[in-house]
Design a protein around this motif. Structure first.
Motif, PDB file in Angstrom:
ATOM      1  N   ILE A 159      -4.414  38.737  -1.696  1.00  0.00           N
ATOM      2  CA  ILE A 159      -2.957  38.764  -1.558  1.00  0.00           C
ATOM      3  C   ILE A 159      -2.553  39.295  -0.183  1.00  0.00           C
ATOM      4  O   ILE A 159      -2.985  40.382   0.229  1.00  0.00           O
ATOM      5  N   GLY A 160      -1.723  38.533   0.511  1.00  0.00           N
ATOM      6  CA  GLY A 160      -1.066  39.012   1.719  1.00  0.00           C
ATOM      7  C   GLY A 160      -1.963  39.106   2.927  1.00  0.00           C
ATOM      8  O   GLY A 160      -2.903  38.332   3.117  1.00  0.00           O
ATOM      9  N   ALA A 163      -6.584  30.767   4.313  1.00  0.00           N
ATOM     10  CA  ALA A 163      -5.692  31.342   5.325  1.00  0.00           C
ATOM     11  C   ALA A 163      -6.383  32.522   5.981  1.00  0.00           C
ATOM     12  O   ALA A 163      -7.343  33.085   5.449  1.00  0.00           O
ATOM     13  N   ARG A 164      -5.873  32.907   7.134  1.00  0.00           N
ATOM     14  CA  ARG A 164      -6.387  34.089   7.825  1.00  0.00           C
ATOM     15  C   ARG A 164      -5.961  35.342   7.060  1.00  0.00           C
ATOM     16  O   ARG A 164      -4.785  35.491   6.740  1.00  0.00           O
ATOM     17  N   VAL A 174      -3.107  27.849  -0.451  1.00  0.00           N
ATOM     18  CA  VAL A 174      -2.394  29.114  -0.593  1.00  0.00           C
ATOM     19  C   VAL A 174      -1.162  28.907  -1.461  1.00  0.00           C
ATOM     20  O   VAL A 174      -0.625  27.796  -1.552  1.00  0.00           O
ATOM     21  N   PHE A 175      -0.722  29.994  -2.100  1.00  0.00           N
ATOM     22  CA  PHE A 175       0.439  29.978  -2.981  1.00  0.00           C
ATOM     23  C   PHE A 175       1.463  30.965  -2.430  1.00  0.00           C
ATOM     24  O   PHE A 175       1.137  32.126  -2.162  1.00  0.00           O
ATOM     25  N   PHE A 221       2.378  35.570   3.834  1.00  0.00           N
ATOM     26  CA  PHE A 221       3.259  35.900   2.713  1.00  0.00           C
ATOM     27  C   PHE A 221       2.894  35.014   1.525  1.00  0.00           C
ATOM     28  O   PHE A 221       3.712  34.267   0.991  1.00  0.00           O
ATOM     29  N   ASN A 222       1.629  35.130   1.125  1.00  0.00           N
ATOM     30  CA  ASN A 222       1.076  34.220   0.136  1.00  0.00           C
ATOM     31  C   ASN A 222      -0.183  34.817  -0.475  1.00  0.00           C
ATOM     32  O   ASN A 222      -0.588  35.929  -0.120  1.00  0.00           O
ATOM     33  N   TYR A 223      -0.806  34.073  -1.358  1.00  0.00           N
ATOM     34  CA  TYR A 223      -2.069  34.519  -1.955  1.00  0.00           C
ATOM     35  C   TYR A 223      -2.960  33.312  -2.188  1.00  0.00           C
ATOM     36  O   TYR A 223      -2.526  32.159  -2.159  1.00  0.00           O
TER      37      TYR A 223
END
Length: 535
Positions: free
Chosen positions: A163-164, A145-146, A183-184, A169-171
């Motif tokens: 994280i974030g 993710a970006r 991503v989680f 809104f993920n890690y």
């Protein structure tokens, strides 16, 4: 590159009028380089005693040329540099993508793994190996993710978690595996996101002694099991409810871990400064609200944890917090009004403060001697092996601006020398004789350290401190960690020479694998550190 005299004088008079009493000032300042060519938005000390510094690449030319006529596109200037602490020299490094507001961590083998940024850099992984003449290597699309304004933390298994970040809104993890190449979700980051202001970027993340992660964003925190993607505990909101995360930027540290052989090890987090609710929006409209003047401290391992507020000598936003080898915490840099962002801070806080966590409440803060250089938005500070603190950065502008602005872009680096480095402590200052720097150590093993002291040794006042160096940006020292190793036996082995035996940390939950600075501390005076690698 200083504030006009009238403005600075007015600030100092205001500071004197509003600051509560504090202990006598201490510490000394030393200008190391007037101009390293870039502004140090990000800093990381590596185990070769060199500091990697970098800014962003998308604002135009810096004041440091790339070597041998090299250019990246049409830009022939560097936006990263390697600072040699021993020789007080620096050399340019080459970035191929934008590192603006990025994050990082050091892997167990000592490489800097640096993640994210802006535009063409937001999914990059960059690797810097601490070797002679080495430069950045980049992995395009190394992230799922970006990541812009994210936080990284090294994990007990040697991976890092990212994280974030803005609108993330993920890690995720690095390096990737088949099961983690995604991503989680982390709903806590949705819950702490304020409309228009966010106030949950660059979350404060610490590895707890049980292996879970303490994650703080905005004004509250959770204990998080990143393996099961499960919230283990929800902590209460800080009293008052004001935000402490970017752009209402405070700072935070995990206080030194002690009594490491106890059946139950306590862990405490200290969060200091920030900006009252609404400050960021007000600052964008020209009203610069006074910063928060409180720290909030919590025992995150308690079954019923509660925040305890303490009042600082000065209000502070955009400050940095650095763990010192004597077990204290340095609060440095920042402003007393406004918020983080372009041109949004006012009234620099020039005086650092030392926080003594073991003192009684009400007597923990000691105001230090001031710098002459305002360190506002995009300032940094990192601990060095010799106990000094390297300070750099400050650029509250979208480009390099040196004239006709309130706070010019700052290209200098200076050192703050805490009071424990004063020559008056020479007789009690220990010097490590063995092991030599770069020693390998293992978990839960006896470790013998030989040291010398020229004066009389106080055997009941000797301990060891292991400090993990930080990746510092935007007022947060990522991965920063201090562990106190209690003296178990101590004996004389010659004139002014002694051996002390300690037990190393039991697991990666206490001390993730990698390089640490090891200090002998005698009567609260630390030696120069040596590098150790725990595996």
């Amino acid at each position: 590159m200083k504030q006009p005299t009238l403005i600075l004088s007015t600030f100092l008079l205001l500071l004197l009028s509003i600051s509560p009493p504090a202990h006598a000032a201490g510490g000394k300042w030393q200008l190391l380089q007037q101009n390293i060519g870039i502004s140090a938005m990000h800093m990381q000390l590596l185990h070769n005693d060199r500091v990697v510094l970098f800014d962003r690449t998308d604002f135009g030319n810096s004041n440091l040329s790339l070597p041998d006529g090299k250019c990246v596109g049409n830009d022939c200037t560097a936006h990263s540099a390697e600072y040699n602490v021993t020789t007080n020299t620096f050399r340019p490094l080459t970035l191929l993508s934008d590192t603006w507001c990025s994050s990082g961590s050091v892997s167990p083998d000592g490489r800097l793994i640096q993640t994210g940024g802006f535009t063409n850099g937001d999914r990059r992984v960059r690797i810097f190996e601490p070797c002679t003449g080495c430069d950045w290597k980049e992995i395009e699309n190394g992230l799922a993710a970006r990541r812009w304004y994210a936080t990284d933390h090294i994990l007990p298994d040697g991976r890092q978690i990212i994280i974030g970040g803005r609108r993330q809104f993920n890690y995720e993890f690095y390096p990737k595996s088949a099961s983690t190449n995604k991503v989680f979700s982390l709903p806590f980051l949705v819950q702490t996101n304020d409309p228009e202001a966010e106030n949950n970027l660059y979350p404060f993340v610490f590895l707890n002694v049980d292996g879970n992660l303490f994650i703080f964003a905005n004004n509250r925190a959770i204990l998080f099991d990143y393996v099961k993607n499960n919230v283990v505990k929800t902590y209460p909101q800080i009293p008052g409810g004001d935000p402490r995360s970017y752009p209402s930027t405070g700072s935070a540290v995990l206080l030194p871990l002690k009594n490491l052989k106890a059946p139950s090890i306590e862990a405490e987090v200290l969060v200091c400064g920030g900006a009252p609710t609404g400050s960021f929006i007000k600052a964008t409209k020209g009203t610069f609200t006074g910063a928060l003047n409180t720290c909030a401290r919590i025992k995150i391992t308690d079954p019923n944890p509660q925040w305890v507020l303490e009042t600082m000598p000065q209000a502070r936003v955009m400050g940095d917090m650095t763990l010192l080898p004597d077990g204290t915490v340095l609060l440095i840099n920042g402003a007393s009004n406004g918020a983080a962002g372009w041109e949004l801070g006012r009234n620099p806080v020039l005086n650092p403060v030392v926080y003594r966590p073991d003192n009684a409440a009400g007597s923990r803060f000691e105001q230090q001697n001031p710098t002459t250089i305002p360190r506002m938005y995009h300032s940094t500070a990192v601990l060095l092996r010799d106990g000094r603190v390297l300070v750099g950065g400050s650029n509250p502008h979208p480009g390099y601006e040196f004239t006709n602005v309130l706070f010019p872009t700052e290209l200098s680096v200076e050192a703050f020398n805490p009071d424990y480095l004063d020559a008056k402590y020479a007789n009690v200052r220990p010097k490590i004789v063995s092991p030599k720097s770069q020693a390998d150590i293992n978990y839960d093993k006896k470790l013998t350290i030989r040291f010398s002291v020229t004066g009389t040794l106080a055997t009941n006042s000797v301990s060891m401190t292991m400090v993990a160096p930080s990746f510092t940006t935007h007022s947060f020292s990522m991965n920063h960690r201090s562990l106190v190793l209690a003296s178990e036996t101590i004996k004389s082995v010659g004139k002014s020479a002694y051996e002390v035996e300690v037990t190393t940390p039991a697991s990666g939950n206490l001390a993730p694998s990698g390089y640490y600075l090891l200090y002998v501390v005698h009567q609260q005076i630390p030696s120069d550190g040596i590098w150790v690698q725990i595996m």
